[in-house]
Design an enzyme around this catalytic site. Structure first.
Site, PDB file in Angstrom:
ATOM      1  N   HIS A 151       0.854  -1.184   0.000  1.00  0.00           N
ATOM      2  CA  HIS A 151       0.000   0.000   0.000  1.00  0.00           C
ATOM      3  C   HIS A 151       0.893   1.238   0.000  1.00  0.00           C
ATOM      4  O   HIS A 151       1.123   1.849   1.039  1.00  0.00           O
ATOM      5  CB  HIS A 151      -0.905  -0.015   1.239  1.00  0.00           C
ATOM      6  CG  HIS A 151      -1.968   1.033   1.228  1.00  0.00           C
ATOM      7  ND1 HIS A 151      -3.226   0.826   1.753  1.00  0.00           N
ATOM      8  CD2 HIS A 151      -1.983   2.308   0.765  1.00  0.00           C
ATOM      9  CE1 HIS A 151      -3.946   1.927   1.626  1.00  0.00           C
ATOM     10  NE2 HIS A 151      -3.203   2.832   1.031  1.00  0.00           N
ATOM     11  N   GLU A 192      -2.700  -1.726  -3.081  1.00  0.00           N
ATOM     12  CA  GLU A 192      -3.759  -0.900  -2.505  1.00  0.00           C
ATOM     13  C   GLU A 192      -3.369   0.565  -2.579  1.00  0.00           C
ATOM     14  O   GLU A 192      -2.188   0.912  -2.552  1.00  0.00           O
ATOM     15  CB  GLU A 192      -3.973  -1.250  -1.029  1.00  0.00           C
ATOM     16  CG  GLU A 192      -4.352  -2.676  -0.757  1.00  0.00           C
ATOM     17  CD  GLU A 192      -4.549  -2.953   0.726  1.00  0.00           C
ATOM     18  OE1 GLU A 192      -5.176  -3.964   1.050  1.00  0.00           O
ATOM     19  OE2 GLU A 192      -4.073  -2.146   1.558  1.00  0.00           O
ATOM     20  N   HIS A 206      -7.977  -5.173   7.792  1.00  0.00           N
ATOM     21  CA  HIS A 206      -7.716  -4.107   8.758  1.00  0.00           C
ATOM     22  C   HIS A 206      -7.978  -4.603  10.176  1.00  0.00           C
ATOM     23  O   HIS A 206      -9.121  -4.861  10.556  1.00  0.00           O
ATOM     24  CB  HIS A 206      -8.539  -2.844   8.499  1.00  0.00           C
ATOM     25  CG  HIS A 206      -7.863  -1.612   9.062  1.00  0.00           C
ATOM     26  ND1 HIS A 206      -7.009  -0.829   8.325  1.00  0.00           N
ATOM     27  CD2 HIS A 206      -7.877  -1.074  10.291  1.00  0.00           C
ATOM     28  CE1 HIS A 206      -6.550   0.167   9.062  1.00  0.00           C
ATOM     29  NE2 HIS A 206      -7.065   0.029  10.272  1.00  0.00           N
TER      30      HIS A 206
END
Length: 237
Positions: A43, A70, A190
């Site tokens: 990410h 991401e 998450h």
């Protein structure tokens, strides 16, 4: 079984702390795959405070499982994704100053923008996933704009599960069932951890993939990376 994609941002954070190239994110990605990881997630953020854009290019050359990138689809990010053509791009509405992802997309408010981005990615053969809160309207919106998958933002579940509230998983199960009915795959990520992943997996239907970084790397400090990955794979079966 549900696939485990390991987010290696924290490895890059450790590397960057000393300004060198140790630990080496490329070698760690190879080792994760050798230990049974079924995907590598990165990410990159605009300030490159952990994963750098160059890391993403370098990882494309070595990742043999699934490569998931991401990020917020700003111009620089999209340019990179379209050049690399990873297995999957996960679109996340990060604020520029966000420490970590803290909300999913409003797929109704940003419908035109997201539809354009998704269309461009799919034209280039990239599977698209939209990061959303466990809200049925957001899931319906993701389907309307052509997303291949959703990624359910699981912080609320993780926080409530820690407090003993197992009912917090119900909106996720509902959204996963709806996404499947609408023809989309279901990812999640998450704050998922060894503590909560088995219950989440058992409670949420059609779960194709989880992306786990912070907890997994933290747990590996005690258990070792190979052992930690093995424990996740066992719980995801």
């Amino acid at each position: 079984m549900t696939k485990l994609s390991v987010n290696i941002n924290k490895i890059a954070t450790l590397r960057n702390a000393r300004g060198g190239d140790y630990p080496n994110v490329i070698q760690v990605a190879k080792d994760i795959e050798k230990f049974g990881g079924q995907g590598i997630t990165v990410h990159p953020r605009p300030d490159e405070r952990h994963i750098r854009y160059q890391d993403a290019y370098d990882l494309k050359k070595v990742v043999t499982t699934e490569f998931n990138i991401e990020g917020n689809p700003i111009s620089k990010f999209l340019e990179m994704v379209l050049k690399i053509k990873p297995t999957q791009v996960t679109l996340v509405p990060d604020a520029l100053d966000a420490i970590t992802s803290n909300a999913g997309w409003d797929t109704l408010k940003h419908v035109d923008f997201l539809a354009e981005v998704i269309s461009e990615c799919k034209r280039n053969g990239i599977r698209t996933s939209i990061f959303v809160d466990p809200n049925v309207q957001m899931v319906e919106g993701a389907a309307k704009i052509g997303a291949d998958r959703i990624e359910l933002y699981t912080e609320i579940f993780a926080d409530q599960y820690k407090l003993g509230n197992e009912n917090a998983v119900k909106p996720y199960a509902e959204c996963a069932s709806l996404a499947y009915k609408l023809g989309m795959g279901v990812n999640a990520g998450h704050d998922l951890s060894l503590e909560n992943i088995k219950f989440f997996k058992q409670s949420v239907p059609h779960l194709a993939e989880v992306s786990i970084g912070h907890a997994l790397i933290s747990e590996a400090l005690y258990n070792g990376l190979q052992q930690t990955i093995s424990e996740y794979l066992e719980k995801l079966r």
